[in-house]
Write a protein that holds these residues in place. Structure first.
Motif, mmCIF file in Angstrom:
data_model
loop_
_atom_site.group_PDB
_atom_site.id
_atom_site.type_symbol
_atom_site.label_atom_id
_atom_site.label_comp_id
_atom_site.label_asym_id
_atom_site.label_seq_id
_atom_site.Cartn_x
_atom_site.Cartn_y
_atom_site.Cartn_z
ATOM 1 N N PHE A 4 0.829 -1.202 0.000
ATOM 2 C CA PHE A 4 0.000 0.000 0.000
ATOM 3 C C PHE A 4 0.864 1.253 0.000
ATOM 4 O O PHE A 4 0.548 2.231 -0.689
ATOM 5 C CB PHE A 4 -0.930 -0.009 1.211
ATOM 6 N N LEU A 9 -1.546 3.850 -1.792
ATOM 7 C CA LEU A 9 -2.952 3.465 -1.857
ATOM 8 C C LEU A 9 -3.732 3.993 -0.658
ATOM 9 O O LEU A 9 -3.312 3.835 0.484
ATOM 10 C CB LEU A 9 -3.098 1.934 -1.884
ATOM 11 N N LYS A 10 -4.866 4.610 -0.929
ATOM 12 C CA LYS A 10 -5.798 4.999 0.133
ATOM 13 C C LYS A 10 -6.591 3.780 0.571
ATOM 14 O O LYS A 10 -6.978 3.648 1.737
ATOM 15 C CB LYS A 10 -6.745 6.099 -0.364
ATOM 16 N N GLU A 11 -6.874 2.901 -0.383
ATOM 17 C CA GLU A 11 -7.552 1.629 -0.134
ATOM 18 C C GLU A 11 -7.293 0.728 -1.321
ATOM 19 O O GLU A 11 -6.759 1.173 -2.343
ATOM 20 C CB GLU A 11 -9.061 1.839 0.076
ATOM 21 N N ASP A 12 -7.665 -0.530 -1.198
ATOM 22 C CA ASP A 12 -7.417 -1.488 -2.273
ATOM 23 C C ASP A 12 -8.318 -1.169 -3.468
ATOM 24 O O ASP A 12 -9.544 -1.262 -3.364
ATOM 25 C CB ASP A 12 -7.703 -2.905 -1.767
ATOM 26 N N GLY A 15 -10.381 -4.551 -4.677
ATOM 27 C CA GLY A 15 -10.925 -5.444 -3.669
ATOM 28 C C GLY A 15 -12.106 -6.234 -4.207
ATOM 29 O O GLY A 15 -12.827 -5.776 -5.098
ATOM 30 N N ASP A 19 -18.352 -2.683 -3.289
ATOM 31 C CA ASP A 19 -18.199 -1.362 -2.683
ATOM 32 C C ASP A 19 -18.803 -0.312 -3.621
ATOM 33 O O ASP A 19 -18.312 -0.128 -4.741
ATOM 34 C CB ASP A 19 -16.715 -1.071 -2.450
ATOM 35 N N ASP A 21 -18.474 2.767 -3.648
ATOM 36 C CA ASP A 21 -17.511 3.812 -4.005
ATOM 37 C C ASP A 21 -16.799 3.479 -5.312
ATOM 38 O O ASP A 21 -16.264 4.372 -5.982
ATOM 39 C CB ASP A 21 -16.465 3.980 -2.894
ATOM 40 N N ARG A 211 -10.948 2.682 -11.284
ATOM 41 C CA ARG A 211 -10.700 2.163 -9.940
ATOM 42 C C ARG A 211 -9.346 2.627 -9.402
ATOM 43 O O ARG A 211 -9.204 2.915 -8.206
ATOM 44 C CB ARG A 211 -10.805 0.639 -9.932
ATOM 45 N N SER A 214 -9.597 6.138 -8.184
ATOM 46 C CA SER A 214 -10.414 6.242 -6.971
ATOM 47 C C SER A 214 -9.626 5.913 -5.708
ATOM 48 O O SER A 214 -10.066 6.253 -4.606
ATOM 49 C CB SER A 214 -11.625 5.295 -7.065
ATOM 50 N N ALA A 215 -8.478 5.255 -5.873
ATOM 51 C CA ALA A 215 -7.779 4.766 -4.677
ATOM 52 C C ALA A 215 -6.284 5.048 -4.638
ATOM 53 O O ALA A 215 -5.660 4.862 -3.596
ATOM 54 C CB ALA A 215 -7.998 3.259 -4.541
ATOM 55 N N SER A 246 -5.282 -7.016 -9.048
ATOM 56 C CA SER A 246 -4.713 -7.001 -7.702
ATOM 57 C C SER A 246 -3.394 -7.761 -7.664
ATOM 58 O O SER A 246 -2.398 -7.293 -7.090
ATOM 59 C CB SER A 246 -5.717 -7.614 -6.711
#
Length: 274
Positions: A4, A9-12, A15, A19, A21, A211, A214-215, A246
């Motif tokens: 990360f 990365l703010k988030e995966d 994933g 989600d 978002d 995506r 977004s992260a 991923s």
């Protein structure tokens, strides 16, 4: 995680958990979202949304819940549809009671008591200006008697309108089930049917970039050749795209690279047996 930190990365971004978002507005997903909006606004009673596993049905459900959160809509979502009729009714009432502490669950000892309560509750909410919405995920898993119970629920109405609107999310073969003569009454009630399609080749690239943006704050990107290979291997199924991307990012991290190459993707596909 160092992974990360490397990509900032703010988030995966890929994933597996649905989600809202990361809801990507593909053509078929936006058609489904607009159709649901139409269903709710026009007071239509029944809708069916189908899609193969991994095409984003559950993500769409959560997007719907978020989009209409501020409106006078009372949604009940049943994610486990393999229930008996009595379990289904109890599940709906339990969801309602989570928002209304005045409901005593102990008084519902029979199917009749649950049906009578729901009829009165839905009518009162409708008179108060609310719209009652029941969403059932994985509807293809419903036993025959539970599907019949859904038909009975859809019969709850006033002289002018339905008291509850029902959206079924299911895999495509559910349409074959509904086409059987014994389900004709249910099938005839479904006024809207929408199919979630796999992403096109162009949409796969847009989806991956969407995506990432977004992260991720770093300049990481997938080369066009890598995206073409991902499209071919995933057949446009978002869940599979996420899995490949991923793992490809992990290879990029190991290689100390922000540029995700086709060779990274091929390495991932070999280990995933895709």
């Amino acid at each position: 995680m160092e992974y990360f930190e490397f990509y900032k990365l703010k988030e995966d971004p890929f994933g597996i958990t649905p989600d809202p978002d990361f809801f990507y507005p593909s053509k078929s997903h936006m058609e489904a979202l607009e159709s649901i909006k139409y269903l709710i606004q026009k007071g239509e009673g029944f809708m069916l949304v189908t899609g193969y596993p991994g095409t984003g049905k559950t993500t769409l459900i959560r997007k719907v819940l978020r989009n209409f959160k501020e409106e006078n809509i009372l949604p009940v979502v049943i994610y486990n549809s393999s229930l008996t009729p009595q379990e289904l009714l109890k599940g709906i009432i339990e969801k309602i009671s989570a928002e209304d502490s005045s409901i005593d669950l102990n008084k519902f000892q029979s199917k009749l008591s649950m049906v009578e309560f729901l009829s009165e509750y839905l009518r009162n909410k409708k008179l108060s200006g609310y719209k009652n919405l029941l969403i059932i995920d994985e509807a293809q898993d419903m036993p025959e008697e539970t599907l019949t119970e859904i038909k009975h629920l859809s019969n709850i109405e006033t002289e002018k309108e339905k008291l509850i609107q029902i959206i079924l999310f299911a895999q495509p073969y559910f349409e074959d089930i509904l086409s059987k003569p014994k389900y004709s009454q249910i099938n005839q009630r479904i006024s809207l049917k929408v199919r979630l399609s796999p992403l096109t080749k162009e949409e796969v690239g847009e989806y991956i970039n969407f995506r990432l943006k977004s992260a991720v704050e770093s300049p990481v990107y997938f080369k066009k050749s890598a995206i073409r290979r991902i499209y071919k291997a995933s057949k446009g199924i978002p869940r599979v795209i996420n899995l490949i991307c991923s793992r490809a990012l992990m290879v990029g991290y190991i290689k100390n690279s922000y540029k995700i190459k086709k060779s990274y993707v091929k390495f991932v596909l070999k280990h995933l047996h895709l």
